[in-house]
Design an enzyme around this catalytic site. Sequence first.
Site, PDB file in Angstrom:
ATOM      1  N   SER A 170     -43.473  40.912  24.445  1.00 20.98           N
ATOM      2  CA  SER A 170     -42.163  40.885  23.789  1.00 20.98           C
ATOM      3  C   SER A 170     -41.881  42.180  23.056  1.00 20.98           C
ATOM      4  O   SER A 170     -42.780  42.891  22.606  1.00 20.98           O
ATOM      5  CB  SER A 170     -42.091  39.724  22.804  1.00 20.98           C
ATOM      6  OG  SER A 170     -42.397  38.518  23.451  1.00 20.98           O
TER       7      SER A 170
HETATM    8  N1  SAH Z   1     -46.606  36.344  23.546  1.00 24.65           N
HETATM    9  C1  SAH Z   1     -46.843  37.201  24.692  1.00 24.65           C
HETATM   10  C2  SAH Z   1     -45.669  37.349  25.614  1.00 24.65           C
HETATM   11  C3  SAH Z   1     -45.278  36.079  26.238  1.00 24.65           C
HETATM   12  S1  SAH Z   1     -44.725  36.182  27.915  1.00 24.65           S
HETATM   13  C4  SAH Z   1     -47.286  38.582  24.253  1.00 24.65           C
HETATM   14  O1  SAH Z   1     -47.280  38.858  23.053  1.00 24.65           O
HETATM   15  O2  SAH Z   1     -47.672  39.364  25.131  1.00 24.65           O
HETATM   16  C5  SAH Z   1     -44.796  34.434  28.178  1.00 24.65           C
HETATM   17  C6  SAH Z   1     -46.166  33.933  28.546  1.00 24.65           C
HETATM   18  O3  SAH Z   1     -46.097  32.520  28.554  1.00 24.65           O
HETATM   19  C7  SAH Z   1     -46.610  34.362  29.936  1.00 24.65           C
HETATM   20  O4  SAH Z   1     -47.844  35.001  29.866  1.00 24.65           O
HETATM   21  C8  SAH Z   1     -46.698  33.029  30.691  1.00 24.65           C
HETATM   22  O5  SAH Z   1     -47.730  32.997  31.665  1.00 24.65           O
HETATM   23  C9  SAH Z   1     -46.960  32.055  29.573  1.00 24.65           C
HETATM   24  N2  SAH Z   1     -46.620  30.651  29.851  1.00 24.65           N
HETATM   25  C10 SAH Z   1     -45.527  30.153  30.470  1.00 24.65           C
HETATM   26  N3  SAH Z   1     -45.595  28.812  30.542  1.00 24.65           N
HETATM   27  C11 SAH Z   1     -46.757  28.439  29.926  1.00 24.65           C
HETATM   28  C12 SAH Z   1     -47.409  27.189  29.688  1.00 24.65           C
HETATM   29  N4  SAH Z   1     -46.896  26.023  30.096  1.00 24.65           N
HETATM   30  N5  SAH Z   1     -48.591  27.193  29.040  1.00 24.65           N
HETATM   31  C13 SAH Z   1     -49.162  28.354  28.624  1.00 24.65           C
HETATM   32  N6  SAH Z   1     -48.609  29.570  28.840  1.00 24.65           N
HETATM   33  C14 SAH Z   1     -47.421  29.623  29.475  1.00 24.65           C
END
Ligand code: SAH
Length: 223
Positions: free
Chosen positions: A73
């Site tokens: 993000s």
């Molecule tokens: N917080 C992260 C960025 C998030 S991107 C950072 O600081 O880098 C969103 C992430 O959510 C992705 O890696 C994706 O794989 C994960 N995601 C999506 N659905 C999910 C779920 N049901 N359980 C766990 N992770 C999930």
Amino acid sequence: MAMIGRGRVSGVGMTSDRTRLRMVERLRAGGIADEVVLAALGAVPRHLFIEGALASRAYDDVALPIGFAQTISHPMTVARVAELARAGGQIGRVLEIGAGSGYQAAVLSHLAREVYALERIAELAARARQLLVRELRMRNVRLRHADGLVGLPEAAPFDVIVISAALPHIPDELLGQLAPGGRLVLPKGAAEQRLCLIERVGSRFRETEHDPVRFVPALIGKV
Ligand code: SAH
């Protein structure tokens, strides 16, 4: 806290320290008022969460790819999420769903006593664990390869839950894992999203809408 002197971490130099301080100044100018949140973003070496060629852009005000069609993000978004989650107080136990690169979890590790972070993509979870737990030695962070949409009942209740992937509705399981007085922050919506804060007041939930954001969607199941 970063331990300097091992592997990639020893590459943290004066240049990135100065660039990071400038990033913090821009966050302050952009409206982030919580000095504890600003200090946390100032303390986490964001360039280590971004691969190779893109690392030089780590302190720009942009979301960047981390592989697997996912993104780390925007610093302003990470700061706003932290500000809404903290509400000026120390966080006890926090759950992050969607750890991705681990950056938001690393920022939360400076603001909370205990951080549980869940990631559905095995390789991202492994990489984030390697960086946070082994290289940066953040002893209050636990990273799990798991589908976060069911939460983490064995560690519940949480004082804060941060969902880092967009959802049109909040799963009841997650609301049920929020401690009384707890706060849940998520990007709510699909094509159009806003940061949403849900506060548990006794047995009721109060919802407020905040900044427009753009997150990848949450998906069901782990891979
Ligand atoms: N917080 C992260 C960025 C998030 S991107 C950072 O600081 O880098 C969103 C992430 O959510 C992705 O890696 C994706 O794989 C994960 N995601 C999506 N659905 C999910 C779920 N049901 N359980 C766990 N992770 C999930």
